[in-house]
Design a protein around this motif. Structure first.
Motif, PDB file in Angstrom:
ATOM      1  N   LYS A  89       0.826  -1.220   0.000  1.00 36.85           N
ATOM      2  CA  LYS A  89       0.000   0.000   0.000  1.00 36.85           C
ATOM      3  C   LYS A  89       0.853   1.260   0.000  1.00 36.85           C
ATOM      4  N   VAL A 120       2.455   1.783  -3.455  1.00 37.92           N
ATOM      5  CA  VAL A 120       1.480   2.274  -4.429  1.00 37.92           C
ATOM      6  C   VAL A 120       1.041   3.696  -4.091  1.00 37.92           C
ATOM      7  N   SER A 121       0.862   3.993  -2.821  1.00 40.57           N
ATOM      8  CA  SER A 121       0.451   5.347  -2.426  1.00 40.57           C
ATOM      9  C   SER A 121       1.503   6.369  -2.851  1.00 40.57           C
ATOM     10  N   VAL A 128      -5.026  -2.281  -3.562  1.00 37.92           N
ATOM     11  CA  VAL A 128      -3.763  -2.946  -3.894  1.00 37.92           C
ATOM     12  C   VAL A 128      -3.949  -4.439  -3.660  1.00 37.92           C
ATOM     13  N   VAL A 144      -4.383  -2.045  -8.268  1.00 36.12           N
ATOM     14  CA  VAL A 144      -3.000  -2.277  -8.674  1.00 36.12           C
ATOM     15  C   VAL A 144      -2.630  -3.697  -8.304  1.00 36.12           C
ATOM     16  N   ASN A 192       0.205  -6.242  -7.423  1.00 37.44           N
ATOM     17  CA  ASN A 192       1.583  -6.233  -6.932  1.00 37.44           C
ATOM     18  C   ASN A 192       2.005  -7.649  -6.584  1.00 37.44           C
ATOM     19  N   ILE A 202       2.922  -4.459 -10.819  1.00 41.97           N
ATOM     20  CA  ILE A 202       4.255  -4.370 -10.230  1.00 41.97           C
ATOM     21  C   ILE A 202       4.805  -5.781 -10.128  1.00 41.97           C
ATOM     22  N   SER A 221       9.149   3.395  -5.079  1.00 44.52           N
ATOM     23  CA  SER A 221       7.984   3.962  -5.743  1.00 44.52           C
ATOM     24  C   SER A 221       8.355   4.669  -7.038  1.00 44.52           C
ATOM     25  N   VAL A 258       7.883   2.574 -10.094  1.00 48.54           N
ATOM     26  CA  VAL A 258       6.539   2.069 -10.369  1.00 48.54           C
ATOM     27  C   VAL A 258       5.787   3.058 -11.247  1.00 48.54           C
ATOM     28  N   LEU A 270       2.241   4.074 -12.923  1.00 48.64           N
ATOM     29  CA  LEU A 270       0.807   3.863 -12.832  1.00 48.64           C
ATOM     30  C   LEU A 270       0.097   4.714 -13.874  1.00 48.64           C
TER      31      LEU A 270
END
Length: 244
Positions: free
Chosen positions: A34, A37-38, A163, A192, A194, A222, A230, A233, A235
């Motif tokens: 999390k 992704v955040s 996620v 997402v 992962n 991911i 991050s 990554v 998005l």
């Protein structure tokens, strides 16, 4: 949800200061990425909004820093934000023990209140054009005996990003979580994938099934990362997220 609950949620949406964009990041479990992704969402949003900031309302478990105890998750969000705010706004509840928040709070003698967290979110929104709020654990993790992460997400009344930790069992976890999100009257804005198990079998088949059944856009995939960063990554933000 009944009509009165939906009306109350709509009323809250009118009262809470509204940045141009905000979302709540939850996961199928703890340890599914999390924070990764955040932070990636914050970096992507920063290409479109001048003031982006992350919020970790409740963090359980600390590390030592020159400034004192801090949450690794909150530090990751701060590094990806373009606005610096006081810790009382971006991480209002910091608990020493790495336990479920309700247990960590009990040990620390802290009472977690959804209205108090909502008030900090409202204050944070005054400083930002885009806000990413990261939950703790999964969607129904308890914050206290009488409230959960789901209650907090519902109080903030913002879209949710899920996620999905790709490992055996993720289909059930993802679909149940999506069902719980929608049962609260919240939109599932995206998800997402992962990969947290490097040896997971039939990864492509699992992702394909979720694409067909989650009913929300896949924002990114991911691969297994030994050192998650991050910045690495990518998005894809839906166009409607970028409307001013």
């Amino acid at each position: 949800m009944n009509g009165a609950t939906h009306t109350a949620a709509a009323h809250r949406m009118q009262l809470i200061p509204s940045p141009a964009f905000a979302c709540f990041v939850t996961g199928t479990d703890t340890g599914v990425g999390k924070s990764l992704v955040s932070a990636a969402l914050l970096r992507a949003l920063a290409r479109h909004y001048p003031r982006v900031v992350g919020m970790k309302p409740v963090a359980a478990g600390t590390i030592h820093t020159p400034q004192g105890p801090a949450s690794e998750d909150a530090l990751q969000l701060r590094a990806a934000s373009t606005v610096a705010v006081p810790p009382a706004l971006d991480n209002p509840v910091l608990l020493p023990d790495p336990l479920s928040p309700h247990l960590a709070a009990e040990r620390a003698g802290v009472r977690i209140s959804v209205p108090a967290l909502q008030a900090r979110y409202e204050a944070l929104c005054e400083h930002a054009d885009a806000v990413v709020v990261e939950g703790a654990g999964g969607f129904l993790v308890p914050l206290a005996e009488d409230c959960t992460i789901a209650d907090l997400a519902q109080a903030l009344a913002i879209p949710v990003v899920l996620v999905v930790g790709l490992r055996l069992g993720c289909l059930n976890h993802a679909l149940l979580t999506a069902q719980a999100i929608r049962a609260r009257g919240l939109p599932l804005a995206g998800w997402v994938a992962n990969q947290i198990d490097p040896d997971m079998a039939a990864v492509e088949d699992n992702v394909a099934y979720l694409r067909r059944h989650l009913g929300a856009p896949l924002l990114g995939r991911i691969g297994y990362l030994t050192q998650p960063l991050s910045a690495a990554v990518e998005l894809a933000l839906p166009p409607e997220w970028l409307r001013r």
